[in-house]
Structure formats: C-alpha cells, structure tokens
Design a protein around this motif. Structure first.
Motif, PDB file in Angstrom:
ATOM      1  N   ARG A  49       0.826  -1.207   0.000  1.00  0.00           N
ATOM      2  CA  ARG A  49       0.000   0.000   0.000  1.00  0.00           C
ATOM      3  C   ARG A  49       0.861   1.258   0.000  1.00  0.00           C
ATOM      4  O   ARG A  49       0.534   2.246  -0.672  1.00  0.00           O
ATOM      5  N   ASP A  50       1.963   1.226   0.756  1.00  0.00           N
ATOM      6  CA  ASP A  50       2.872   2.370   0.768  1.00  0.00           C
ATOM      7  C   ASP A  50       3.484   2.592  -0.611  1.00  0.00           C
ATOM      8  O   ASP A  50       3.628   3.736  -1.056  1.00  0.00           O
ATOM      9  N   ILE A  51       3.836   1.503  -1.284  1.00  0.00           N
ATOM     10  CA  ILE A  51       4.369   1.620  -2.654  1.00  0.00           C
ATOM     11  C   ILE A  51       3.333   2.254  -3.558  1.00  0.00           C
ATOM     12  O   ILE A  51       3.637   3.149  -4.354  1.00  0.00           O
ATOM     13  N   ALA A  52       2.087   1.828  -3.429  1.00  0.00           N
ATOM     14  CA  ALA A  52       1.016   2.386  -4.259  1.00  0.00           C
ATOM     15  C   ALA A  52       0.822   3.875  -3.961  1.00  0.00           C
ATOM     16  O   ALA A  52       0.616   4.675  -4.891  1.00  0.00           O
ATOM     17  N   ARG A  53       0.907   4.259  -2.701  1.00  0.00           N
ATOM     18  CA  ARG A  53       0.771   5.678  -2.347  1.00  0.00           C
ATOM     19  C   ARG A  53       1.880   6.508  -2.972  1.00  0.00           C
ATOM     20  O   ARG A  53       1.639   7.585  -3.521  1.00  0.00           O
ATOM     21  N   VAL A  54       3.105   6.010  -2.892  1.00  0.00           N
ATOM     22  CA  VAL A  54       4.242   6.742  -3.452  1.00  0.00           C
ATOM     23  C   VAL A  54       4.092   6.863  -4.969  1.00  0.00           C
ATOM     24  O   VAL A  54       4.301   7.939  -5.540  1.00  0.00           O
TER      25      VAL A  54
END
Length: 64
Positions: A48-53
């Motif tokens: 999810r953090d990768i998707a946010r970035v």
C-alpha cells in the motif's frame, strides 16, 4: 506512512523512498517464503505504501 507525509517530499526523495520500499517488500517476501516473517500484514502494508508513493509521483508528473 501517511499521504500528507508523502506529498511533502520532492521527486528525488519519492524515487528514493520507492526504491527503499521495493527492497523492503523483497526482503519481506523472502522472509515469508522461509517462514521467518513475524508479521505477515507488513507485506500488504508495504504494498500500500508503494502504491501511495507511485500515486503521488504520478500526480506530480501531471502537475496536480
């Protein structure tokens, strides 16, 4: 990691954070495969953090 924190970063910082998160995800997958992962929910949180970035990087490219 919150979206506000990510939006305050520059593009170079975002690219560095993306590389770091991808490395972390790889390590988590390896630990999961060898049954050494204590908290399997960290995999989905990292994804999810990768998707946010990636979303913020794309927003900055489009000029929003």
């Amino acid at each position: 990691m919150k979206a506000n924190e990510i939006r305050s970063m520059s593009e170079t910082e975002l690219n560095a954070k993306l590389a770091e998160l991808k490395k972390d995800l790889f390590m988590l997958r390896m630990q999961h495969a060898t049954n050494h992962l204590d908290n399997p929910t960290r995999i989905s949180a990292t994804r999810r953090d990768i998707a946010r970035v990636l979303t913020v990087i794309r927003e900055k490219q489009l000029g929003r």
